[in-house]
Design an enzyme around this catalytic site. Structure first.
Site, short mmCIF file in Angstrom:
data_model
loop_
_atom_site.label_atom_id
_atom_site.label_comp_id
_atom_site.label_asym_id
_atom_site.label_seq_id
_atom_site.Cartn_x
_atom_site.Cartn_y
_atom_site.Cartn_z
N HIS A 238 21.35 24.07 -14.12
CA HIS A 238 22.05 25.37 -15.45
C HIS A 238 21.31 26.67 -14.73
O HIS A 238 20.32 26.82 -15.04
CB HIS A 238 21.84 24.54 -16.50
N THR B 122 -3.69 -5.38 1.02
CA THR B 122 -3.43 -3.91 1.58
C THR B 122 -3.61 -3.12 2.16
O THR B 122 -3.75 -2.03 2.54
CB THR B 122 -2.67 -2.78 0.08
N LYS C 149 0.95 -1.09 0.09
CA LYS C 149 -0.17 0.39 -0.01
C LYS C 149 0.68 1.30 0.04
O LYS C 149 1.69 1.43 1.04
CB LYS C 149 -0.63 -0.22 1.10
#
Lengths: 301, 301, 301, 301
Positions: C255, C61, C16
């Site tokens: 950058h 779950t 889960k």
């Protein structure tokens, strides 16, 4: 009711969004950083670009981007409000067809890295998620020019673990919510305040003061509803900062649900919560001084 | 100019945002799906909740959530427009302090999965990124009640590889952009159209027709600027669909830059581009019929 | 080379994900908060669920979710590492088919709101974007049981405005990059460190110490490349914290490009930069003690 | 157990991530589009860059970016797999210190806009959310060179409104989930398949075939669990496409909960659901042919 009238371009605007400008001040070894996201929006005599594809009045958004960077160098980015005023003024004053310019700035926070207890000169760590904002509008040429400044903060996530209830509300046949006298109150605030005037105070000090006021009132107000909390926050900000004309607060009610542990014979005395994503409550309030100067186009996007 | 007037709650609203409602029709083996994200916003006599924490007029947002689900069952979600009208009417008609209700609906597209060349009865694959939208406002009780419906589409990403230029624009001392007579034009459009009337046509047909019109005009208009393309799209939609009063188009100019391959002795004849993220141009247009009925509070969030 | 061998289920796992657990400690008026995102992953004898749809070995779950909340109550969430160890042990020790459990925890930071200079008892403001992480694996039953703990931090955004160069690099016919001896160095770091042992030290102290070390070395290392900076950070962490076996650093090179103001006759002495989004450099380093105990399945997701 | 061994750089890699390359083919009026996101990762003799800041072996990531664009021109982006193989080969063959290169490509779908029933020559609308992926690894110089190709699809969102159950699962004292014999099954799949060989088939055909197979099996498999559905999808893909060695499926179980309308005396016969965000189930399966060639470093990031 089939409409037959002529089709009219009733509104238009254009600009360059999300110029990510980073500006350093390096006059001495201790550098300063300004990290901002700048969007420019112009209104004016641009109708021919829409109706005829005639670009002769259209300053490229690429040029607008250049200006966001150029103005970060000079006059600079000491405060985002003064920077935005100058940038907005540039477009209105220097570009003929422009009648008004709106400059939106998001400003990201950075904290100096600490080395052996001392703040480092040129290294920072990002602070967030909260972001300081400014939305400046400059309109009109010459003596008729007007300016509006809206300061703000967004993604300001606050939470209190007690001191909040929600009860005695309206019920109908579809209402199943149980009243509660002790709950978690959490929100991710977006707050904007319109200044009645420009000048005579320090932008950064006022920002810090309003932020502190919002936090304080969220903490100290016993909340009978998020509505009441927002009202208390807004009222205090207007009372303490007389240069403010108006304040708008937008607040999702980020629900925290008690997790039912009783089914496992475990007592949950307001200790264990599930933080839900969606749906969420959505609460808004606008407060203003009765004698506030008019907002004009300050809130126009 | 320190303000001293009393502090007034000048605007307020509240609701439940992002109710993720999924509704199936299972009358027969071939199921139908509606997958929507619904937000409700109420305005009315809620001032005491702000000023005094008095909730007696406040219908919980939890109840509003229930209604978003209840109304998806009956009258149902055949079209998002009729669903939103019914839901908005419920709040105004049944909840005393409510003076107006706004219902926002995002509708996600699903395509039936194909098995052996036949459409499957109860399995779909998500289509996107584009999302169909509706924003309905119901205001006033009884005979004075008014309704506004705004249809729309968002995250509609379009691109054309030629037939677009940008030249003959205004230049100043900061303009470095070179004019171009052949470029990529790409955008992720947000378009909303306000209906002049309700009824007498099929919501889904009109939606499909407007979408097709927007795509067609984007494709067939030789573009001298995104502004001109938006204007052409909006004009055609209003001309072809006389039940529309007004249309608003919001379009980032998603820049695609020619990649410089010449430095490697490779010719790039408009074939290789870098798709940039930020900054992007941001172009807006609103078009309306001159004889359009007034928008009232239709565009109020 | 058409393959004809039998098809084998060579790996499987389930669990889960993203249980948003918020746990308060309210023993006295000064509350404490733990705000975490917990994911559980189980491996074991679950093959029949895949091959035959036989669920008899599959703990739902949903039950795993319950346990994430139950264990936040007791033993509690004093530290995320001890919590994750206990939760992982629960699954392996109490659920027969489970051979190993992995518990991932993200922990969000909150700072007490300050009111009149004092920290408030039960109100906080979210700190970020950085997130503390833990990944704990418990494997094996009874005496053979092994445990691995990986601590970490992610979304740690660092920037230095000088003290960084990039020069003397490999060039080929496609290299156009100019060497630079003074540039902005910025990254959003993901760092994970594997503990050689469990116990004998304070999890929170070690976390704070490693975080401070990473910041310090980023600041104080004169950087000839991000690679070198990562190596310096990792080396210092391992040297100062002998309970660490290994450290992995993952760092985008965010950058910042000098904005060309010279074309407008404006000097830009490393003051004005454009912060780009994409593409970005992507640098990785793993450092370990030569005598580190084996990692086993510690890094398996 | 304080460790005292020397600190070793045990792994490193670097590259340029998320190069957004758009490539058009304009040989005739009917243009073709390829819209990809390319990331390059190099491994090799780069240790000195970490330990000593010595860049002499380091090809700048800026140069890697150039190559992603250069190779889209020639050999071109006819298929992302051949493009990635060529690009990977370039780095290994032409850059001395590089021992292996990994090229990751995401490919975005575009559909031609329809005008008067005909497909437009040079205008498209984005299709999604699903994304086609490729991950190619080229390792070794000269005759010893090996190549691995992993194809894939991600953000493939599937849903079925019936034909799915979850029952007869393992229960313990913390299990409260009721078994169900008719539920919604939905997922956002990430699937990757490793090719046993390169050449002898058409990349695009195989991709379309595997995608169709995954959709078909999701639709037609009566699901006793998401595990079983994944296994059926993977098995069918391997059986029908003998050039595949292995397939990995990763699937969140996107829960749709019956909305309780009975409390309002409304019957909900599997028609109205709440689509939840978090937590979600998380199910993984890897299937392989028993006679599959070894994966080498194909799965190394």
């Amino acid at each position: 009711m089939a409409l037959t009238g002529p089709i009219v371009l009733t509104d238009n605007r254009y600009g360059k969004a999300e110029n990510r400008v980073v500006r350093f001040y390096k006059e001495n070894a201790r550098h300063e950083i300004r990290d901002v996201n700048v969007s420019t929006t112009l209104r004016g005599d641009f109708e021919a670009a829409y109706t005829d594809g005639d670009q002769r009045h259209v300053l490229p958004t690429d040029t607008q981007k250049h200006m966001a960077f150029v103005y970060s160098k000079k006059p600079g980015l000491d405060t985002i409000e003064d920077y935005a005023i100058a940038l907005g003024k540039h477009f209105v004053d220097s570009v003929d067809p422009v009648s008004s310019a709106r400059i939106d700035v998001d400003s990201y926070g950075w904290q100096r890295v600490s080395v052996d207890g001392a703040e480092h000169d040129h290294t920072w760590v990002r602070q967030g998620p909260e972001v300081r904002t400014a939305a400046v509008t400059v309109a009109g040429k010459g003596a008729a020019q007007r300016r509006w400044v809206i300061g703000g903060i967004k993604d300001l996530v606050l939470l209190k673990s007690t001191g909040s209830e929600f009860a005695d509300f309206l019920t109908d046949e579809y209402t199943t919510l149980a009243p509660t006298h002790d709950r978690v109150l959490a929100s991710s605030l977006v707050v904007q305040w319109r200044f009645a005037e420009i000048g005579g105070f320090d932008w950064d000090e006022v920002y810090a003061g309003i932020r502190a006021t919002l936090l304080e009132l969220f903490a100290t107000t016993y909340s009978k509803a998020l509505q009441q909390t927002l009202y208390a926050m807004g009222t205090a900000a207007l009372e303490r900062f007389p240069m403010l004309a108006e304040i708008r607060l937008s607040a999702p009610n980020k629900h925290h649900f008690d997790y039912d542990l009783a089914r496992f014979d475990i007592e949950n005395k307001g200790e264990v919560f599930w933080a839900a994503d969606r749906p969420y409550g959505s609460i808004h309030a606008t407060l203003a001084r009765a004698d506030a100067p008019d907002a004009g186009i300050a809130w126009q996007p």
